[in-house]
Each structure stands twice: as C-alpha cells, then as structure tokens.
Design a protein around this motif. Structure first.
Motif, PDB file in Angstrom:
ATOM      1  N   ALA A 284      31.290 -89.134 -41.606  1.00  0.00           N
ATOM      2  CA  ALA A 284      31.770 -88.748 -40.270  1.00  0.00           C
ATOM      3  C   ALA A 284      31.134 -87.432 -39.824  1.00  0.00           C
ATOM      4  N   ILE A 285      31.036 -86.466 -40.732  1.00  0.00           N
ATOM      5  CA  ILE A 285      30.403 -85.184 -40.401  1.00  0.00           C
ATOM      6  C   ILE A 285      28.951 -85.409 -40.027  1.00  0.00           C
ATOM      7  N   TYR A 286      28.288 -86.240 -40.809  1.00  0.00           N
ATOM      8  CA  TYR A 286      26.876 -86.550 -40.554  1.00  0.00           C
ATOM      9  C   TYR A 286      26.693 -87.159 -39.162  1.00  0.00           C
ATOM     10  N   LEU A 287      27.556 -88.091 -38.781  1.00  0.00           N
ATOM     11  CA  LEU A 287      27.436 -88.790 -37.502  1.00  0.00           C
ATOM     12  C   LEU A 287      27.687 -87.883 -36.305  1.00  0.00           C
ATOM     13  N   PHE A 288      28.631 -86.955 -36.435  1.00  0.00           N
ATOM     14  CA  PHE A 288      29.122 -86.245 -35.254  1.00  0.00           C
ATOM     15  C   PHE A 288      28.732 -84.774 -35.150  1.00  0.00           C
ATOM     16  N   HIS A 289      28.233 -84.162 -36.217  1.00  0.00           N
ATOM     17  CA  HIS A 289      28.013 -82.707 -36.151  1.00  0.00           C
ATOM     18  C   HIS A 289      26.899 -82.339 -35.173  1.00  0.00           C
ATOM     19  N   GLU A 290      25.966 -83.270 -34.944  1.00  0.00           N
ATOM     20  CA  GLU A 290      24.906 -83.075 -33.968  1.00  0.00           C
ATOM     21  C   GLU A 290      24.745 -84.333 -33.128  1.00  0.00           C
ATOM     22  N   PRO A 291      24.355 -84.198 -31.880  1.00  0.00           N
ATOM     23  CA  PRO A 291      24.178 -82.940 -31.131  1.00  0.00           C
ATOM     24  C   PRO A 291      25.454 -82.441 -30.459  1.00  0.00           C
ATOM     25  N   ILE A 292      26.593 -82.977 -30.893  1.00  0.00           N
ATOM     26  CA  ILE A 292      27.855 -82.605 -30.234  1.00  0.00           C
ATOM     27  C   ILE A 292      28.255 -81.163 -30.532  1.00  0.00           C
ATOM     28  N   PHE A 293      28.301 -80.794 -31.817  1.00  0.00           N
ATOM     29  CA  PHE A 293      28.953 -79.536 -32.172  1.00  0.00           C
ATOM     30  C   PHE A 293      28.006 -78.385 -32.531  1.00  0.00           C
ATOM     31  N   VAL A 294      27.068 -78.563 -33.435  1.00  0.00           N
ATOM     32  CA  VAL A 294      26.199 -77.446 -33.829  1.00  0.00           C
ATOM     33  C   VAL A 294      25.473 -76.881 -32.618  1.00  0.00           C
ATOM     34  N   SER A 295      24.785 -77.734 -31.869  1.00  0.00           N
ATOM     35  CA  SER A 295      24.010 -77.266 -30.717  1.00  0.00           C
ATOM     36  C   SER A 295      24.903 -76.762 -29.591  1.00  0.00           C
ATOM     37  N   LYS A 296      26.009 -77.484 -29.337  1.00  0.00           N
ATOM     38  CA  LYS A 296      26.899 -77.091 -28.233  1.00  0.00           C
ATOM     39  C   LYS A 296      27.538 -75.731 -28.501  1.00  0.00           C
ATOM     40  N   ILE A 297      28.067 -75.548 -29.721  1.00  0.00           N
ATOM     41  CA  ILE A 297      28.690 -74.265 -30.063  1.00  0.00           C
ATOM     42  C   ILE A 297      27.662 -73.142 -29.981  1.00  0.00           C
ATOM     43  N   SER A 298      26.475 -73.405 -30.512  1.00  0.00           N
ATOM     44  CA  SER A 298      25.412 -72.397 -30.510  1.00  0.00           C
ATOM     45  C   SER A 298      25.048 -71.989 -29.087  1.00  0.00           C
ATOM     46  N   ARG A 299      24.921 -72.962 -28.198  1.00  0.00           N
ATOM     47  CA  ARG A 299      24.538 -72.653 -26.808  1.00  0.00           C
ATOM     48  C   ARG A 299      25.640 -71.886 -26.080  1.00  0.00           C
ATOM     49  N   ALA A 317      28.071 -73.717 -38.730  1.00  0.00           N
ATOM     50  CA  ALA A 317      28.067 -74.882 -39.624  1.00  0.00           C
ATOM     51  C   ALA A 317      29.489 -75.287 -40.002  1.00  0.00           C
ATOM     52  N   VAL A 318      30.302 -74.317 -40.375  1.00  0.00           N
ATOM     53  CA  VAL A 318      31.693 -74.605 -40.768  1.00  0.00           C
ATOM     54  C   VAL A 318      32.491 -75.115 -39.572  1.00  0.00           C
ATOM     55  N   SER A 319      32.292 -74.507 -38.412  1.00  0.00           N
ATOM     56  CA  SER A 319      32.989 -74.951 -37.199  1.00  0.00           C
ATOM     57  C   SER A 319      32.629 -76.392 -36.861  1.00  0.00           C
ATOM     58  N   ALA A 320      31.346 -76.726 -36.984  1.00  0.00           N
ATOM     59  CA  ALA A 320      30.882 -78.081 -36.691  1.00  0.00           C
ATOM     60  C   ALA A 320      31.492 -79.089 -37.661  1.00  0.00           C
ATOM     61  N   ILE A 321      31.630 -78.704 -38.915  1.00  0.00           N
ATOM     62  CA  ILE A 321      32.248 -79.575 -39.929  1.00  0.00           C
ATOM     63  C   ILE A 321      33.701 -79.853 -39.576  1.00  0.00           C
ATOM     64  N   ILE A 322      34.444 -78.790 -39.282  1.00  0.00           N
ATOM     65  CA  ILE A 322      35.879 -78.930 -38.962  1.00  0.00           C
ATOM     66  C   ILE A 322      36.064 -79.789 -37.710  1.00  0.00           C
ATOM     67  N   LEU A 323      35.285 -79.512 -36.667  1.00  0.00           N
ATOM     68  CA  LEU A 323      35.398 -80.266 -35.421  1.00  0.00           C
ATOM     69  C   LEU A 323      34.986 -81.724 -35.591  1.00  0.00           C
ATOM     70  N   SER A 324      33.992 -81.977 -36.435  1.00  0.00           N
ATOM     71  CA  SER A 324      33.557 -83.357 -36.698  1.00  0.00           C
ATOM     72  C   SER A 324      34.656 -84.152 -37.387  1.00  0.00           C
ATOM     73  N   ILE A 325      35.317 -83.533 -38.354  1.00  0.00           N
ATOM     74  CA  ILE A 325      36.421 -84.200 -39.065  1.00  0.00           C
ATOM     75  C   ILE A 325      37.572 -84.474 -38.099  1.00  0.00           C
ATOM     76  N   CYS A 326      37.912 -83.485 -37.274  1.00  0.00           N
ATOM     77  CA  CYS A 326      38.998 -83.659 -36.292  1.00  0.00           C
ATOM     78  C   CYS A 326      38.666 -84.772 -35.305  1.00  0.00           C
ATOM     79  N   PHE A 327      37.409 -84.774 -34.819  1.00  0.00           N
ATOM     80  CA  PHE A 327      36.967 -85.799 -33.873  1.00  0.00           C
ATOM     81  C   PHE A 327      37.069 -87.190 -34.499  1.00  0.00           C
ATOM     82  N   TYR A 328      36.653 -87.306 -35.746  1.00  0.00           N
ATOM     83  CA  TYR A 328      36.731 -88.582 -36.470  1.00  0.00           C
ATOM     84  C   TYR A 328      38.180 -89.043 -36.600  1.00  0.00           C
ATOM     85  N   LYS A 329      39.066 -88.120 -36.973  1.00  0.00           N
ATOM     86  CA  LYS A 329      40.485 -88.480 -37.159  1.00  0.00           C
ATOM     87  C   LYS A 329      41.123 -88.934 -35.851  1.00  0.00           C
ATOM     88  N   ILE A 330      40.738 -88.276 -34.759  1.00  0.00           N
ATOM     89  CA  ILE A 330      41.261 -88.697 -33.446  1.00  0.00           C
ATOM     90  C   ILE A 330      40.687 -90.068 -33.078  1.00  0.00           C
TER      91      ILE A 330
END
Length: 348
Positions: A284-299, A317-330
C-alpha cells in the motif's frame, strides 16, 4: 515456513522505508539543490543514496526467496491468477486512474481557458499511456516495478524447466546483468522507453539469488561478518568516481552483498514493531506514497519556504508512509477499495 515470516515482513519494511527515502532524496536533489547526480552533493549524501538504492533489489530478492518457499506443484495458471489478483489488478486500476486524472485535468484546464479539446486525440493518448505502463512508463513513476516484477515472476517457472541446473542458471543471469549494465553506461540505447523491458532482465539474477539463498543460506555464524563486509564496502563504493567502474561495482558486487546483509539485519530486528508494521503495509505504501504524498508534501513546504534543509527528507518520507497507510485503510472501507485489493466483505 512460519519461522521465516517475521524476518521477511521486517525485510519488506526496511525496503519500503528505503523506497520512500529514495524519492524524498530525489526531490531534494532535483528541486531544491537543482543537481542531477548524488556525487555532486558530497560524500555523505552519495553514501546515503547507496544505502537506500538497494530497495528494489531487496524486493526482487525476497520475491525469489518467497517463490522457493511455495508449493512447486501448483498449476501455472493458478499461480498467474493469484499474482494477477494480488499485484497486477491494483496496478492496472491505479494506473488507469492516474491516466484519467492527468488527461481529465488537462481537459478541464483547456475548457476553463476556452481552448478547444480534441477528444479523439485525448482518447488516443490515453490508450498510448495505457500501453506504456507495461513498458514501465507510468504517471505514478514508481509503478515501473510491476512490469519488471511480472516479467521475472511469470517467466521464471518456465525458465527453470529449460535451464534446470541452478548454478548455471545463476551464472547465465549474472552474465546478462553484466552485459546490460555495460550497455546502460556506454550507450543511450536502453534509455529509450520502448527498450525499457530489456533493462528489466537485469533483475533475474537477484531473483535467482533469493531462490538460491533460501535453498542454501549462509550459515548464521557468518551473518555478522556479512553485515560488517557490507559496511566496509559501502564507503569504498561511494568514493568511486568513474561511472563504468562505479556502476559495475554497485550493480554486480555491492548490491548482492547488500541484499543479503539486510536479510540478516531483518533477522536481528525480526520483532521490531515499526518495521513489522511497515512490512505489513509495504504494498500500500509503495502504491500511494508517490506522486500523491512525497511530491505533494514537498511542494507545499517549498511554497511556504519551509524546505531548505536535508533534515526535511526523513520527515517527508515518514509523513508519506503514515498518510499512505491511512489512505489505504480508508480506501478498503469502500466497495472500490475492497475490489481493488480483493478484500471480501465480512458480514459476521
């Protein structure tokens, strides 16, 4: 098999942590420092990149390891169907969603600007992009791994029937990896998008290494020696300036040592709850961490002048991991999410 599960999950956890750090590093390099190579930043940053860039080899190594753990009498079609349901279906759905989003967003922008939208052209380009995802060219760029994984995993059971001697098989795969690495360095031939699947063949030797490691693992008493050897080799490889020697040394000597060394790190850390959690949600982290979270948070951080230091890399990196897991659970609480990840409704 059960005795291996914890270390395999921790191993996946380490690998997915490295994947998010790779992409966080890349944003800092390209968008903050405006550089193209890690060697331009300095020794420490180049060394850290060498550590995390073993992530993909780790995943393909552990895939080979897991393959050897499975039932070899399983019907090939059933084997393919399981992989399709678990891996390829989410890849296809998410890739299609990104294609529709990118082109849909472009159409909306044109409509707002009162520009003409050629729907036939958009349709053709969507089909082209759909075809390209199987070559490793994807809007969610990290998804290049799935076509490579599919090529290796689907063809391996056929190859071992034709090339039964495991040592010869590993030798052949290794020679092919050398040839591909040399071609990559000395020419731009394999840089073309339609040639990308040839690059995938490099990973066969790492898959085979995982298979062989499961059959004949290094004795546990030598595990610390392997880790120490990796730690000694790491700075040495990071100091090599010549591109040909650096890539050959990294891809063909350092990388296999690293994937084995991190397996033993996973054995030592097999009860680490954080890494077990990362391993559990690694796909789930692999699928969602980019380009949704790493790039978006950075920008967002760049836009507010909050991104100017390397310290932000692990934070993102840690923020993207947490958000990816939350997104997957939702997502898996919805019918779409259940379909994508093949989760059965539980009415009990």
């Amino acid at each position: 098999m059960k005795k291996h599960l914890n270390e395999l999950q921790v191993y996946s956890g380490i690998a997915i942590l490295f994947v998010t750090l790779i992409h966080s590093n890349a944003f800092f390099l390209l968008s903050i420092l405006h550089l193209k190579a890690y060697v331009e930043v300095g020794f420490a940053f180049n060394l850290s990149d060498k550590i995390v860039h073993v992530a993909v080899p780790m995943f393909i190594f552990i895939s080979g390891y897991k393959y050897e753990m499975q039932d070899k009498n399983e019907v090939y079609i059933k084997f393919i169907n399981k992989k399709f349901t678990k891996i390829i279906k989410p890849f296809l759905i998410i890739s299609i969603c990104w294609i529709l989003y990118e082109w849909g967003n472009l159409c909306i922008e044109n409509i707002v600007l009162h520009d003409h939208v050629n729907m036939y052209y958009v349709f053709i380009m969507c089909l082209k992009d759909l075809f390209n995802i199987f070559l490793g060219d994807n809007f969610a760029y990290q998804l290049w791994y799935i076509p490579m994984y599919t090529l290796v995993v689907f063809s391996y059971p056929i190859i071992i029937k034709l090339l039964k001697n495991s040592r010869i098989r590993l030798f052949v795969f290794y020679i092919i990896a050398i040839v591909i690495t040399v071609i990559q360095i000395n020419t731009s031939l394999l840089a073309k998008s339609y040639m990308q699947p040839i690059n995938f063949i490099y990973y066969f030797y790492l898959y085979e290494l995982g298979v062989q490691f499961y059959i004949s693992p290094i004795k546990k008493k030598y595990s610390k020696i392997m880790i120490i050897f990796y730690l000694l080799l790491l700075p040495a490889v990071s100091l090599i300036k010549n591109p040909l020697i650096s890539n050959l040394t990294t891809n063909l000597i350092f990388t296999p040592i690293a994937v084995v060394a991190f397996y033993y790190v996973a054995v030592f850390l097999k009860n680490n709850k954080i890494l077990l959690t990362l391993g559990k949600y690694s796909f789930a982290i692999y699928l969602f961490h980019e380009p949704i979270f790493v790039s978006k948070i950075s920008r967002i951080l760049v836009r507010h002048d909050l991104y100017s230091s390397k310290i932000m890399i692990p934070f993102i990196a840690v923020s993207a991991i947490i958000l990816s897991i939350c997104f997957y659970k939702i997502l898996i609480e919805t019918q779409l999410g259940k379909y994508v990840f093949n989760i059965k409704n539980n009415y009990n």
